[in-house]
Design a protein around this motif. Structure first.
Motif, PDB file in Angstrom:
ATOM      1  N   ALA A  80       0.824  -1.215   0.000  1.00  9.90           N
ATOM      2  CA  ALA A  80       0.000   0.000   0.000  1.00  9.90           C
ATOM      3  C   ALA A  80       0.859   1.266   0.000  1.00  9.90           C
ATOM      4  CB  ALA A  80      -0.921   0.006   1.227  1.00  9.90           C
ATOM      5  N   TYR A  81       2.139   1.130   0.371  1.00  9.44           N
ATOM      6  CA  TYR A  81       3.025   2.290   0.494  1.00  9.44           C
ATOM      7  C   TYR A  81       4.092   2.379  -0.592  1.00  9.44           C
ATOM      8  CZ  TYR A  81       0.875   1.974   5.067  1.00  9.44           C
ATOM      9  OH  TYR A  81      -0.038   1.893   6.081  1.00  9.44           O
ATOM     10  N   TYR A  82       4.431   1.248  -1.206  1.00  9.99           N
ATOM     11  CA  TYR A  82       5.499   1.210  -2.208  1.00  9.99           C
ATOM     12  C   TYR A  82       5.120   0.303  -3.377  1.00  9.99           C
ATOM     13  CZ  TYR A  82       8.638   3.185   1.321  1.00  9.99           C
ATOM     14  OH  TYR A  82       9.224   3.992   2.249  1.00  9.99           O
ATOM     15  N   GLU A  83       5.582   0.685  -4.551  1.00  9.39           N
ATOM     16  CA  GLU A  83       5.508  -0.177  -5.720  1.00  9.39           C
ATOM     17  C   GLU A  83       6.836  -0.929  -5.809  1.00  9.39           C
ATOM     18  OE1 GLU A  83       2.890  -0.933  -7.598  1.00  9.39           O
ATOM     19  OE2 GLU A  83       1.758   0.379  -6.249  1.00  9.39           O
ATOM     20  N   SER A  91      10.962  -0.454   9.354  1.00 13.02           N
ATOM     21  CA  SER A  91      10.324   0.757   8.832  1.00 13.02           C
ATOM     22  C   SER A  91       9.862   1.636   9.981  1.00 13.02           C
ATOM     23  CB  SER A  91       9.137   0.387   7.933  1.00 13.02           C
ATOM     24  OG  SER A  91       8.191  -0.375   8.656  1.00 13.02           O
ATOM     25  N   ALA A  92       9.539   2.875   9.642  1.00  8.52           N
ATOM     26  CA  ALA A  92       8.983   3.823  10.607  1.00  8.52           C
ATOM     27  C   ALA A  92       7.512   4.005  10.277  1.00  8.52           C
ATOM     28  CB  ALA A  92       9.714   5.156  10.517  1.00  8.52           C
ATOM     29  N   VAL A  93       6.681   4.004  11.297  1.00  8.04           N
ATOM     30  CA  VAL A  93       5.236   4.130  11.116  1.00  8.04           C
ATOM     31  C   VAL A  93       4.734   5.265  11.993  1.00  8.04           C
ATOM     32  CG1 VAL A  93       3.011   2.949  11.334  1.00  8.04           C
ATOM     33  CG2 VAL A  93       5.033   1.644  10.684  1.00  8.04           C
ATOM     34  N   HIS A  94       3.844   6.069  11.426  1.00  4.30           N
ATOM     35  CA  HIS A  94       3.195   7.120  12.208  1.00  4.30           C
ATOM     36  C   HIS A  94       1.833   7.409  11.588  1.00  4.30           C
ATOM     37  CE1 HIS A  94       4.991   9.517   8.949  1.00  4.30           C
ATOM     38  NE2 HIS A  94       3.999  10.358   9.162  1.00  4.30           N
ATOM     39  N   GLY A 143      -5.018  11.340  10.569  1.00  5.25           N
ATOM     40  CA  GLY A 143      -5.870  10.163  10.620  1.00  5.25           C
ATOM     41  C   GLY A 143      -5.480   9.046   9.670  1.00  5.25           C
ATOM     42  N   GLU A 144      -4.396   9.197   8.931  1.00  4.10           N
ATOM     43  CA  GLU A 144      -3.971   8.187   7.963  1.00  4.10           C
ATOM     44  C   GLU A 144      -2.614   7.614   8.371  1.00  4.10           C
ATOM     45  OE1 GLU A 144      -2.770   7.967   3.233  1.00  4.10           O
ATOM     46  OE2 GLU A 144      -3.928   9.669   3.952  1.00  4.10           O
ATOM     47  N   GLU A 145      -2.489   6.275   8.339  1.00  6.38           N
ATOM     48  CA  GLU A 145      -1.219   5.642   8.669  1.00  6.38           C
ATOM     49  C   GLU A 145      -0.210   5.857   7.548  1.00  6.38           C
ATOM     50  OE1 GLU A 145      -0.290   1.614  10.769  1.00  6.38           O
ATOM     51  OE2 GLU A 145      -0.312   1.207   8.609  1.00  6.38           O
TER      52      GLU A 145
END
Length: 165
Positions: A104-107, A138-141, A145-147
């Motif tokens: 969902a974050y990278y191709e 990875s870093a998550v934040h 309202g969106e991850e």
């Protein structure tokens, strides 16, 4: 206090910059590239998870083997919306496969050639019929309202297999 290596690098960079300015426009090919634009980030809209209150003793932490890995290939896992399958150079001479739920974050194609951070001594874990041998860090934040997720990408000068301390 700067290390000797950092001081030498800074001195070399200053000398190169001075030499470039002395040569002026003598060579168009010697002109430095324009610096990349740095995106301003409004961190006031960022929410991060609270720190763990439970402490981990040094011996337990020391058992984790963090290594630099180079992405040789990356592809979406068939029949999965989330998973990417990475073929990695971990410095051992054998390819390492790690699956990560970050589609969902990278191709996949944008990650080939990158140097990432992985923990390499986790027990193998089967996912969608493929054995994943490690975990990418990875870093998550949360932002508005969106991850958000960002793989930890290392300098490409760091060789595959370099140990992280």
């Amino acid at each position: 206090m700067k290390s000797q290596g950092a001081a030498k690098n800074e001195a070399n960079n200053a000398a190169q910059a001075a030499a470039s300015s002395e040569n002026g426009a003598a060579s168009a090919s010697a002109a430095p590239a324009a610096p990349e634009a740095v995106e301003d980030i409004d961190f006031s809209k960022v929410k991060i998870e609270p720190l763990f209150e439970e402490e981990v003793d040094f011996e337990t932490f020391s058992k984790s083997d963090f290594r630099a890995v180079k992405v040789k290939a990356c592809e979406a896992v068939k029949k999965s919306k989330k998973l990417l399958q990475f073929t990695l150079d971990d410095g051992t001479g054998n390819d390492r496969t790690i699956l990560s739920g970050i589609h969902a974050y990278y191709e996949p194609e944008e990650l080939v050639g990158k140097t990432l951070l992985a923990i390499t001594n986790l027990p193998p874990r089967p996912m969608m019929g493929i054995e994943s041998c490690g975990m990418l860090i990875s870093a998550v934040h949360e932002e508005e309202g969106e991850e958000k997720l960002h793989l930890i990408m290392l300098d490409n000068h760091i060789p595959a297999g370099a140990k992280m301390y």
